[in-house]
Design an enzyme around this catalytic site. Structure first.
Site, PDB file in Angstrom:
ATOM      1  N   HIS A  57       0.847  -1.192   0.000  1.00  0.00           N
ATOM      2  CA  HIS A  57       0.000   0.000   0.000  1.00  0.00           C
ATOM      3  C   HIS A  57       0.881   1.240   0.000  1.00  0.00           C
ATOM      4  O   HIS A  57       2.031   1.203   0.433  1.00  0.00           O
ATOM      5  CB  HIS A  57      -0.972   0.020   1.188  1.00  0.00           C
ATOM      6  N   HIS A  71       0.833   5.206   1.280  1.00  0.00           N
ATOM      7  CA  HIS A  71       0.190   6.255   2.060  1.00  0.00           C
ATOM      8  C   HIS A  71       0.286   7.567   1.287  1.00  0.00           C
ATOM      9  O   HIS A  71       1.364   7.927   0.808  1.00  0.00           O
ATOM     10  CB  HIS A  71       0.915   6.460   3.396  1.00  0.00           C
TER      11      HIS A  71
END
Length: 136
Positions: free
Chosen positions: A99, A101
């Site tokens: 992922h 951010h």
């Protein structure tokens, strides 16, 4: 992966505040935001980290980060943006599903990202160039 929380969120099994979705990614608001508007780019397929991601999908993730950053700058009037992507526990990764951010930054927001710069010696420079470039 059946036990991966981010797989469940990206796949729509667990509700999330979705900012964007396409066939490959879902972008959600982070439940523990570092700043107002902190979001996560999640691939819908499970990859534990950067090293497992296909290059084509990484390119799409980078393009999506740019697009989302532009939208955040316009909508949130933020003064800057951090892209943070951790790989491995030693690097701060706590959920082992790739992922990115997206952390909007505001003047004087006191978000604590950073490090104390060290010194690159000539010896380290030469050794690091030799070691890393030999693996490419």
């Amino acid at each position: 992966m059946s036990d991966c929380i981010f797989c469940k969120i990206a796949g729509g099994e667990i509700p999330a505040a979705t900012l964007y979705e396409d066939q490959d990614f879902r972008v959600i608001l982070d439940l523990g935001p570092a700043s107002r508007g902190h979001a996560l780019i999640l691939p819908k397929e499970h990859y534990a980290n950067l090293y497992e991601m296909p290059e084509e999908l990484l390119g799409k993730a980078a393009s999506l980060a740019k697009r989302m950053g532009e939208a955040m700058k316009k909508a949130l009037k933020c003064d800057g943006l951090n892209l943070v992507q951790n790989n491995g526990a030693a690097a701060g990764q706590t959920v082992f599903h790739f992922h990115i951010h997206l952390i909007p930054r505001y003047d004087n927001d006191k978000v604590g990202l950073g490090w104390k710069p060290g010194t690159l010696t000539d010896q380290d420079r030469d050794e690091l160039v030799r070691l890393v470039s030999s693996e490419l």
